[in-house]
Design an enzyme around this catalytic site. Structure first.
Site, PDB file in Angstrom:
ATOM      1  N   GLU A 165      -3.993  69.124  68.664  1.00 58.83           N
ATOM      2  CA  GLU A 165      -3.804  68.385  69.924  1.00 58.83           C
ATOM      3  C   GLU A 165      -2.365  67.865  70.059  1.00 58.83           C
ATOM      4  OE1 GLU A 165      -6.213  64.871  70.022  1.00 58.83           O
ATOM      5  OE2 GLU A 165      -5.846  64.501  72.155  1.00 58.83           O
ATOM      6  N   LYS A 206      -8.034  67.862  78.853  1.00 57.96           N
ATOM      7  CA  LYS A 206      -9.002  67.044  78.102  1.00 57.96           C
ATOM      8  C   LYS A 206      -9.815  66.154  79.046  1.00 57.96           C
ATOM      9  CE  LYS A 206      -8.906  63.981  74.031  1.00 57.96           C
ATOM     10  NZ  LYS A 206      -8.012  63.250  73.100  1.00 57.96           N
ATOM     11  N   CYS A 242     -10.213  67.357  70.846  1.00 62.20           N
ATOM     12  CA  CYS A 242     -10.597  66.186  70.046  1.00 62.20           C
ATOM     13  C   CYS A 242     -11.830  65.460  70.596  1.00 62.20           C
ATOM     14  CB  CYS A 242      -9.389  65.263  69.912  1.00 62.20           C
ATOM     15  SG  CYS A 242      -9.463  64.197  68.451  1.00 62.20           S
ATOM     16  N   GLU A 268      -6.056  38.681  52.838  1.00 58.40           N
ATOM     17  CA  GLU A 268      -4.979  37.705  53.048  1.00 58.40           C
ATOM     18  C   GLU A 268      -4.500  37.700  54.489  1.00 58.40           C
ATOM     19  OE1 GLU A 268      -2.513  38.018  48.795  1.00 58.40           O
ATOM     20  OE2 GLU A 268      -1.822  39.085  50.565  1.00 58.40           O
TER      21      GLU A 268
END
Lengths: 538, 538
Positions: free
Chosen positions: A41, A111, A147, A401
């Site tokens: 992609e 897409k 994708c 942390e």
């Protein structure tokens, strides 16, 4: 029909470099007798190109490169991911696949499903496609998808429609061009999703993913071919460039994918994350402040694996609060790794700062200010080394942390890349133990001793934080599982502790805002993946 | 029909506080005889709620609050912006307007156009609405729209469809709930857009915007009512909370909106940006490192306006390279503003650091390392004051510097809020001159002298950068107008200079990545507004 899968490490924005590598692979494919060569992609632009897409000059470069590549497709078909520009109502770009054949573009596929969650911002740039995904080559009906297009699965789907669902005719092959980043749980899901599609459409799939890291995002590759029964017949490497020519119809051979433990996956991902950050920015050498704790030890180890022992400088920066074992353990680690180290005391700097401030601070008691002065003195010295000798300083903050703000802004939070800030402290111990499976590389004492910032006498992390197994349990529920305070407490944690920890997470958004890019290994990494309000009341 | 416009400063995430203020205004409206009370977009949750929307517990709180507000609507209609949750294919949230009347929800309107550009990420969270925007109240046909819904104008529209375009029947009124942030050019555009709509649909519009700042985003209010001829009949304040009851049908009275100069707009926006950052985080006091230059002088001035002179501490941090006039000008500024200042030398700290590093640096020449040590010594001392006394350190980087990386990470780039990092240096001079219109508040010498970082003898910004009018011209073309190198050079700049500056901008993405939140006054601010690849080749 022979199809060549090309799993490459593209560089974002480097149209010239990316296109010359694409052309090289097309010509390689010709020699190997491939009829189709498939790239990942947005291979031409690199993924994600982000706001480069707002630059007309960038789009011009892409268009020009496509023209050059087209000229190389005599007798071969190349499928390349690149942005497509068109002036229209709606956004002017599509996330597109160009199907080039015999010097012509025979198909533009756009897409349909634009991921806009986690680290993904595709709806920021692209209009969603809605045209037919099928093209015909040498009599074969081939469906292209990009994708996310194949990821609309489950009962509560993220999208209302998906391209493969629109297909009624029989198809011979599905091709998917991906830029699907690594997360430690993504690996199995990806195979499940591909399996669901090949079975539903009774067609094999060629799945081509990119590899390499672009700042926070780590792409793990793992391209593959799956037959219509859901069996993997061909697979490419994880975490490195690879390509393969696959012959269709597929031979029966169910390749098993080894079940790599989570610790190893994260370990491998972080190494490529460090390596590509340096490679792609043109740096070679890292400097790390080595405290004697697990975080800096693991960063040193990973940096040595990524860059080579000779390219990593560990700096011990003891103060009067540093314990002897911290120094010894650090030296032992460097000797185990055969990597250079240096000791630089922060005492002079600390004394100068506190002396300078004494007329203003007068007799006010030692508090977090003086702790921070120590951490910032270390940051200052490490950055001076970075400036003078061209090292990138690696940040050693872990996710636990970073979550609760247990770190000093401009102190131990300095650094160009936050290597561990998506890895919880308890996960880090697991990775350290996994690293030590054969030989004790990370000195055992670093793993077993009680964590301490060593910024005041006899300080322990547990003075102000719950034990890490409890802390990480609460943090995981809050950050990864987006549970509320009461829900977390109902799962067996003390309500007041949960309230306190959640408040700490929310209140420290300001520190994370200024943190270095975080190598992402989860789906809720700090940075672009998890976007919380900085100013608010929640 | 009386309609009450409520322009409030909501706090993100503070459902309890926001809903109690909404209820207060509803009850006020009842006493004033209002039939409808209108609030701004996502007023209940605050805008933007970001990933709080991923928390089911947060949505539960919103739903619960809507139920409570509903109970207050006996005899009155309240229109409230809040997220709407529904399990469905597609995203599970809508950016919604709840129309509450007589203790019932008589209409859910879902925003159609979801801005996903610049600082906006709405497609990350919401599904686009596509249902009818009209509801009926007391025989009137009222069309609801939310912010962006009215912005689909021009020839190359950003969206394929818009809610008002779907309306065929006559309507009596358009209501728009907005969370439309300030940018210095947005102000006129907003009025033009409203005008286009009222004329096209031959109906007046009630436009309610929020005010106040949420970290980077500054909302300027400016709610208004426009009649169907495009005349403004009622207007609310800019940059402060306001509400007003407006009687329909509208009386004829074309109110003119004063043409506030750009300098003043940015000035006013920055002040509210600072004030709300402190107010909403629960802080009162700011500390600023005062160098004698225009940047820190302007931040001091703005902070004094926002927080009060007594709540701002200016710290002079001279080194051996500081000029006498820098100290004198700084003191003069503080005296003009009647704000306290303190002088703290960085000499001891600088000497200690360089002495500590001398065995390693040996005889290497003075370079940017030593310059950075000075800047970081200042950062260290300012942060110590911040920690000890609870000040927030204000960052003084301007947009020109931030663009080319003319600043030291963890040095002068320290600070909780980057006040000026969306204001070019040349704009800053204009604002300073505007501030000085009546009295010389900013000492003239600060405005007229040649800019210098004073980190080495006789240093001037112009040693390594072109003059600021040229620099800002190039930067504006590259950043705001997204021009390519050649296009910029064709506009009259030296090609090599343009290449060098553009390279500097691209190469310093890593510094901006770790910068404090930037008060946004343009539509291409550093931070969430302009998202460029950190690692790449471009």
């Amino acid at each position: 029909m022979k199809i060549k899968l090309c799993q490459l490490n593209f560089i974002v924005g480097d149209i010239e470099g990316n296109s010359s590598r694409i052309i090289h692979k097309i010509n390689e494919g010709k020699k190997e007798g491939a009829e189709i060569v498939v790239f990942s992609e947005l291979s031409l632009s690199g993924y994600p190109p982000k706001d480069l897409l707002k630059y007309p000059s960038f789009i011009d470069k892409c268009t020009h490169a496509i023209e050059l590549i087209k000229q190389e497709t005599e007798g071969i078909c190349a499928i390349i991911g690149a942005p497509y520009y068109i002036v229209q109502d709606g956004k002017n770009y599509y996330n597109s696949a160009y199907v080039l054949h015999n010097k012509k573009c025979i198909k533009h596929y756009y897409k349909w499903l634009l991921p806009t969650y986690d680290v993904f911002d595709e709806a920021r740039y692209f209009e969603a496609g809605e045209t037919n995904p099928i093209f015909t080559l040498n009599g074969k009906q081939i469906a292209i998808t990009i994708c996310e297009d194949i990821w609309n699965e489950g009962v509560d789907k993220l999208y209302k429609q998906a391209p493969l669902d629109s297909i009624e005719a029989d198809i011979d092959l599905i091709i998917n061009l991906s830029a699907s980043p690594f997360s430690y749980s993504h690996y199995e899901k990806r195979i499940e999703v591909i399996k669901a599609k090949v079975i539903r459409h009774n067609a094999p799939m060629v799945y081509v993913n990119q590899i390499g890291a672009n700042a926070e995002l780590i792409f793990d590759g793992g391209s593959l071919v799956m037959n219509s029964k859901g069996e993997i017949t061909n697979k490419l490497a994880y975490f490195k460039e690879d390509s393969q020519v696959v012959d269709f119809p597929l031979k029966k051979s169910n390749i098993s994918i080894p079940n790599i433990p989570k610790t190893q996956r994260i370990h491998d991902a972080l190494i490529i994350g460090i390596r590509d950050y340096f490679n792609k920015l043109g740096f070679k050498k890292a400097v790390i402040g080595l405290s004697g704790g697990i975080d800096s030890a693991m960063v040193t180890y990973l940096a040595v694996k990524a860059l080579g022992a000779e390219n990593v400088l560990s700096v011990l920066l003891p103060s009067k609060f540093s314990s002897e074992h911290s120094v010894n353990d650090s030296i032992q680690l460097c000797e185990n790794l055969n990597t250079p180290y240096q000791t630089i005391s922060i005492e002079q700097t600390y004394e100068a700062v506190t002396k300078t401030l004494s007329p203003i601070f007068k007799n006010l008691p030692f508090d977090v200010t003086e702790e921070n002065i120590q951490a910032r003195s270390r940051g200052l010295i490490l950055m001076a080394l970075s400036n003078k000798f061209g090292y990138i300083l690696l940040n050693t903050t872990n996710k636990s942390e970073a979550a609760v703000g247990y770190g000093t802004l401009y102190g131990d939070m300095c650094g160009g890349l936050a290597v561990l800030a998506d890895v919880y402290k308890t996960e880090l111990y697991e990775i350290a133990n996994w690293v030590n499976t054969k030989n004790e590389i990370i000195p055992k004492n670093i793993i077993t001793k009680a964590p301490s910032a060593e910024l005041r006498p006899d300080q322990k992390d547990s003075d102000s934080l719950p034990d890490y197994d409890i802390l990480d349990g609460i943090l995981y529920s809050y950050i990864e599982e987006t549970m509320g305070v009461e829900e977390i407490a109902n799962n067996g944690y003390d309500l007041q502790t949960v309230e306190r920890i959640v408040k700490m997470v929310n209140r420290n958004e300001y520190k994370r805002f200024q943190m270095a890019p975080v190598l992402r290994v989860s789906t809720n990494a700090f940075g672009f993946s998890r976007r919380m309000p900085l100013v608010g009341k929640y």
